[in-house]
Scaffold this active site. Sequence first.
Site, short mmCIF file in Angstrom:
data_model
loop_
_atom_site.label_atom_id
_atom_site.label_comp_id
_atom_site.label_asym_id
_atom_site.label_seq_id
_atom_site.Cartn_x
_atom_site.Cartn_y
_atom_site.Cartn_z
N TYR A 141 0.86 -1.19 0.00
CA TYR A 141 0.00 0.00 0.00
C TYR A 141 0.89 1.23 0.00
CZ TYR A 141 -4.25 2.67 1.31
OH TYR A 141 -5.32 3.55 1.34
N LYS A 167 -1.24 -1.22 -4.28
CA LYS A 167 -2.39 -0.38 -3.96
C LYS A 167 -1.91 1.05 -3.76
CE LYS A 167 -6.27 0.01 -0.71
NZ LYS A 167 -6.93 -0.57 0.48
#
EC number: 4.2.1.41
Length: 303
Positions: A141, A167
């Site tokens: 992420y 992400k």
Amino acid sequence: MEPQALKAIVSEGLLSFPLTDFTADGTFEPGGYARRLEWLKPYGASALFAAGGTGELFSLTPDEHKSIVSLAVEVCGKEVPIIAGVGYSTRIAVEMARAAEKAGAAGILVLPHYLTEADQDGVAAHVEAICKSVGIGVIIYNRATCKLGADRLARLAERCPNLIGFKDGLGDIELMTTIRRKLGDRFSYLGGLPTAEVYAAAYRAIGVPVYSSAVFNFIPRTAMEFYQAVASGDTATTDRLLDQFFLPYLAIRNRKAGYAVSIVKAGAAVVGRPAGPVRAPLVDCTPAEVEELRALIEALGPQ
């Protein structure tokens, strides 16, 4: 789950990250959490992130994390893959990742380490240690203190076969485009900005068709409707929902730092699925703000 199987699953469809239920004094409440998962799992999310950002990972102890992931796998794992968030220092994140794999999680989401800034080489070493501690798929992420560029990600991809997803929570279109063009199909790409619906069409245009929805926690029918409209190019529906709900929702969310989580808990309470208060250092929405949110939700109709 084999990493490439997870990659295929998260490459399409809507993703979400359930709230974590707390009692009034902030204790994890497993009964409420199980009921929340039972309610959400039939709506069609491709995967659910247990103990993610909206699940307040940053406030959980390792023992709480283990309990939350284990319960999520028990309730949903056979129907919906569970991806466990991990964070904090490298050693704690490795401990969390190993416990999640043992509990049956399908994959790991590496959330940003907290507080300290770090060079990209250090962040890459952190991610590599987590990847090499488990056999299941790992998604990184990119957000806040965790910022990796295309070159570092390419090297990580070579060293870590089970690193299968990226992400984005930065919103840097130049960086995202560079990563997408350099890494190609090596990763599955997910949009991860708060209230990702607002960015969904733009991200789809650069090759990032999948995103995780926070509002799925309290308006799952509308969240799925919006995702399907983006996927099909139904701009009449996306424009209507942006004007009717998402932009007024953002006006509330942006009033205080941390409200990206608080407003989701407020929404869950409005629809009769309360998850308790947020934990400090976050603060809950005010009663007046909850009523503003209630009006927006009720205008959408039954979920």
